[in-house]
Design a protein around this motif. Structure first.
Motif, PDB file in Angstrom:
ATOM      1  N   ALA A   1      -9.786  93.808 -20.273  1.00 18.70           N
ATOM      2  CA  ALA A   1     -10.286  92.471 -19.961  1.00 18.70           C
ATOM      3  C   ALA A   1      -9.243  91.676 -19.169  1.00 18.70           C
ATOM      4  O   ALA A   1      -9.575  90.982 -18.206  1.00 18.70           O
ATOM      5  CB  ALA A   1     -10.658  91.730 -21.244  1.00 18.70           C
ATOM      6  N   ALA A   2      -7.969  91.764 -19.559  1.00 15.26           N
ATOM      7  CA  ALA A   2      -6.906  91.060 -18.852  1.00 15.26           C
ATOM      8  C   ALA A   2      -6.719  91.632 -17.450  1.00 15.26           C
ATOM      9  O   ALA A   2      -6.472  90.898 -16.489  1.00 15.26           O
ATOM     10  CB  ALA A   2      -5.603  91.152 -19.635  1.00 15.26           C
TER      11      ALA A   2
ATOM     12  N   ALA B   1      -1.150  89.356 -15.679  1.00 13.21           N
ATOM     13  CA  ALA B   1      -0.291  90.414 -15.169  1.00 13.21           C
ATOM     14  C   ALA B   1      -0.987  91.746 -15.306  1.00 13.21           C
ATOM     15  O   ALA B   1      -1.663  92.012 -16.310  1.00 13.21           O
ATOM     16  CB  ALA B   1       1.047  90.438 -15.918  1.00 13.21           C
ATOM     17  N   SER B   2      -0.822  92.589 -14.299  1.00  9.71           N
ATOM     18  CA  SER B   2      -1.373  93.942 -14.331  1.00  9.71           C
ATOM     19  C   SER B   2      -0.302  94.909 -14.812  1.00  9.71           C
ATOM     20  O   SER B   2       0.869  94.810 -14.432  1.00  9.71           O
ATOM     21  CB  SER B   2      -1.852  94.357 -12.939  1.00  9.71           C
ATOM     22  OG  SER B   2      -2.230  95.714 -12.927  1.00  9.71           O
ATOM     23  N   LEU B   3      -0.716  95.874 -15.651  1.00  9.14           N
ATOM     24  CA  LEU B   3       0.208  96.883 -16.172  1.00  9.14           C
ATOM     25  C   LEU B   3      -0.241  98.283 -15.781  1.00  9.14           C
ATOM     26  O   LEU B   3       0.040  99.260 -16.465  1.00  9.14           O
ATOM     27  CB  LEU B   3       0.289  96.776 -17.699  1.00  9.14           C
ATOM     28  CG  LEU B   3       0.732  95.419 -18.256  1.00  9.14           C
ATOM     29  CD1 LEU B   3       0.695  95.436 -19.775  1.00  9.14           C
ATOM     30  CD2 LEU B   3       2.107  95.037 -17.753  1.00  9.14           C
TER      31      LEU B   3
ATOM     32  N   MET C   1      -9.420  90.253 -15.359  1.00  4.65           N
ATOM     33  CA  MET C   1      -9.119  88.857 -15.035  1.00  4.65           C
ATOM     34  C   MET C   1      -8.071  88.774 -13.933  1.00  4.65           C
ATOM     35  O   MET C   1      -8.164  87.933 -13.028  1.00  4.65           O
ATOM     36  CB  MET C   1      -8.629  88.125 -16.285  1.00  4.65           C
ATOM     37  CG  MET C   1      -9.698  87.869 -17.329  1.00  4.65           C
ATOM     38  SD  MET C   1      -9.002  87.104 -18.824  1.00  4.65           S
ATOM     39  CE  MET C   1      -8.402  85.552 -18.152  1.00  4.65           C
ATOM     40  N   HIS C   2      -7.056  89.631 -14.008  1.00  2.00           N
ATOM     41  CA  HIS C   2      -6.001  89.661 -12.993  1.00  2.00           C
ATOM     42  C   HIS C   2      -6.598  89.926 -11.618  1.00  2.00           C
ATOM     43  O   HIS C   2      -6.316  89.211 -10.637  1.00  2.00           O
ATOM     44  CB  HIS C   2      -4.983  90.743 -13.360  1.00  2.00           C
ATOM     45  CG  HIS C   2      -3.931  90.979 -12.313  1.00  2.00           C
ATOM     46  ND1 HIS C   2      -4.109  91.874 -11.288  1.00  2.00           N
ATOM     47  CD2 HIS C   2      -2.695  90.440 -12.137  1.00  2.00           C
ATOM     48  CE1 HIS C   2      -3.032  91.878 -10.518  1.00  2.00           C
ATOM     49  NE2 HIS C   2      -2.161  91.032 -11.014  1.00  2.00           N
ATOM     50  N   ARG C   3      -7.424  90.938 -11.528  1.00  3.89           N
ATOM     51  CA  ARG C   3      -8.008  91.287 -10.232  1.00  3.89           C
ATOM     52  C   ARG C   3      -8.968  90.213  -9.737  1.00  3.89           C
ATOM     53  O   ARG C   3      -8.963  89.854  -8.553  1.00  3.89           O
ATOM     54  CB  ARG C   3      -8.726  92.637 -10.324  1.00  3.89           C
ATOM     55  CG  ARG C   3      -7.774  93.822 -10.361  1.00  3.89           C
ATOM     56  CD  ARG C   3      -8.463  95.114 -10.017  1.00  3.89           C
ATOM     57  NE  ARG C   3      -7.494  96.123  -9.625  1.00  3.89           N
ATOM     58  CZ  ARG C   3      -7.825  97.340  -9.181  1.00  3.89           C
ATOM     59  NH1 ARG C   3      -9.098  97.674  -9.087  1.00  3.89           N
ATOM     60  NH2 ARG C   3      -6.887  98.194  -8.813  1.00  3.89           N
TER      61      ARG C   3
ATOM     62  N   GLY D   1      -3.703  95.389 -18.679  1.00  5.83           N
ATOM     63  CA  GLY D   1      -3.176  94.096 -18.267  1.00  5.83           C
ATOM     64  C   GLY D   1      -2.913  93.196 -19.457  1.00  5.83           C
ATOM     65  O   GLY D   1      -3.207  93.536 -20.609  1.00  5.83           O
ATOM     66  N   VAL D   2      -2.361  92.026 -19.158  1.00  2.66           N
ATOM     67  CA  VAL D   2      -2.076  91.036 -20.193  1.00  2.66           C
ATOM     68  C   VAL D   2      -2.229  89.662 -19.555  1.00  2.66           C
ATOM     69  O   VAL D   2      -1.933  89.476 -18.371  1.00  2.66           O
ATOM     70  CB  VAL D   2      -0.652  91.234 -20.764  1.00  2.66           C
ATOM     71  CG1 VAL D   2       0.405  91.045 -19.685  1.00  2.66           C
ATOM     72  CG2 VAL D   2      -0.390  90.287 -21.923  1.00  2.66           C
ATOM     73  N   ALA D   3      -2.728  88.693 -20.323  1.00  2.37           N
ATOM     74  CA  ALA D   3      -2.968  87.361 -19.767  1.00  2.37           C
ATOM     75  C   ALA D   3      -2.909  86.304 -20.855  1.00  2.37           C
ATOM     76  O   ALA D   3      -3.186  86.573 -22.029  1.00  2.37           O
ATOM     77  CB  ALA D   3      -4.327  87.314 -19.066  1.00  2.37           C
TER      78      ALA D   3
END
Length: 452
Positions: free
Chosen positions: A378-379, A358-360, A382-384, A365-367
């Motif tokens: 980093a998250a 998820a992008s914030l 990964m999201h993108r 982000g968070v993953a």
């Protein structure tokens, strides 16, 4: 000579488009003909809606034109208003004009879902969803318009109402939409003298005790802390009781006025599902087999948000209604249609959930992927990376990548083009002015006549 099998696909979303795309690649010429029926002539890649709303990605780059990618399929636009499984027909109502009947040999029933609304007073009049590109861009323009209003008005009540932004629903759609728009608005404040990011009031209302359940409890708590550090008022175990005329009333006694109410509290199957005559489960979804056929109907296939597909990796449960499953189900579904036409055996759908990202906002982000927890930059990367690899067609991948690259060198656009949703407004103003002007001239002429 054997007539080609006619395959009708109801729905132009993930399942519909990916199924048609795989069928036109796998089917031999004259083996079958495929007709795709959908309300729009494009498929929306929904994971990019928050970025489109925040101005990180151009709106047209998150939709895929069906007529371009499905060159060997017929694409019809309108709504399926009725179907008769016994006669193998569906009734199509185009956007304008008389309806028509489509006969099929094999049917893919994947109309998707709509926002799940609750009987909250004022919600229907004041709320907006976040499932379509139109809603995402409308919301972006609306938020920017509220900033314009806040710095232009001298009325404290009007200013306060404009600067309150309420999102109901703490799942993916609500959290990502709020986080991206808050990030955009915070950045835009530099161009509004007299407006500080701290003046903006962002509210996230969630009826349960956690947000982002898809990324696990630990990452959900971390996301909650990050949002609160950014000044977002997150209310857990709280429900919206009323929104009449934009006056928000929560069940904890809190009340305030807002001009922005975004409803992301879940989805439900498309209304045509109830009128389909197909077997449904307790949640109103079509009962599917592991091979993605409708229970009791070997010639009808189903998948996606509207279908209760058994999750073979977790016996006794059904697959979650998300893009990860929908895309993979479409591949299996298309292969099973080809097998049906050629007299082969069907393959059951099996996919172990890989995780969620998820992008914030920019660089946030968070993953949780294969049990590994990632957060921060980093998250976000990964999201993108993940969604860039999944967005359909090379054309769209390149366009999205170019948008992101340009964003490294230039600031986001902060122009509100809300008038695009009402393109005749200026013309209507001109008509009213002309009528008023004509009336004034008529009165002047009458007055001159009386004077004479």
């Amino acid at each position: 000579m054997r007539q080609p099998v006619h395959i009708v696909i109801v729905g132009g979303g993930y399942v519909g488009m990916y199924t048609a795309l795989r069928l036109q690649r796998r089917l031999r010429p004259h083996e079958a003909r495929v007709t795709v029926v959908g309300a729009d002539s494009f498929m929306t890649y929904q994971p990019f809606l928050p970025e489109a709303a925040a101005g990180n990605v151009e709106a047209r780059h998150v939709v895929v034109p069906l007529r371009r990618v499905l060159s060997r399929c017929a694409v019809l636009n309108g709504w399926v208003v009725a179907m008769d499984p016994a006669r193998r027909t569906v009734e199509l109502q185009p956007h304008t004009g008389p309806g028509r009947t489509l006969e099929y040999d094999l049917l893919v029933f994947a109309p998707g879902s709509i926002s799940r609304l609750l009987p909250v007073p004022g919600l229907a009049e004041c709320g907006v969803g976040f499932k379509t590109i139109e809603e995402a861009i409308r919301l972006r323009d609306h938020v920017l318009a509220q900033l314009d209003l806040a710095v232009s008005t001298t009325d404290p009540a009007v200013r306060a109402k404009a600067l309150h932004f309420v999102f109901v629903g703490g799942g993916y759609a609500g959290v990502e939409a709020l986080a991206e728009l808050e990030d955009m608005a915070r950045d835009a404040c530099r161009y509004y003298p007299g407006l500080d990011p701290g003046d903006l009031r962002w509210h996230l209302i969630e009826a349960t005790g956690r947000i982002l359940p898809e990324v696990g409890p630990e990452m959900g708590v971390w996301t909650l802390e990050q949002l609160r550090q950014r000044g977002v008022d997150v209310r857990l175990n709280t429900r919206l009781e009323s929104a009449v005329d934009g006056h928000i009333v929560l069940d904890d006694g809190t009340s305030f006025d807002t001009a922005t109410l975004v409803w992301t509290a879940g989805v439900k199957p498309h209304p045509i599902v109830l009128r389909s005559g197909l077997p449904l489960d307790a949640m109103g979804r079509v009962r599917a087999t592991a091979e993605l056929t409708v229970e009791g109907s070997a010639e009808i296939f189903t998948a996606g948000d509207c279908a209760a597909v058994p999750d073979l990796t977790r016996p006794g449960t059904t697959c979650a209604p998300n893009a990860q499953h929908a895309v993979r189900q479409a591949h299996t579904l298309a292969d099973n249609i080809v097998a049906t036409i050629r007299g082969g055996g069907l393959t059951p759908y099996r996919h172990a959930y890989a995780g969620s990202v998820a992008s914030l906002g920019l660089n946030k982000g968070v993953a949780q992927v294969y049990g590994r927890k990632v957060r921060g930059r980093a998250a976000w990367f990964m999201h993108r990376t993940y969604h860039l690899s999944r967005v359909p067609t090379v054309n769209r991948k390149v366009r999205v990548l170019v948008d992101w690259t340009l964003a490294l060198f230039f600031r986001r656009e902060i122009t509100s083009l809300g008038a695009l949703t009402q393109p005749r407004r200026a013309f209507e103003h001109a008509v009213r002015f002309a009528e008023a002007e004509a009336g004034t001239e008529a009165e002047a002429g009458a007055g001159a006549g009386r004077g004479a």
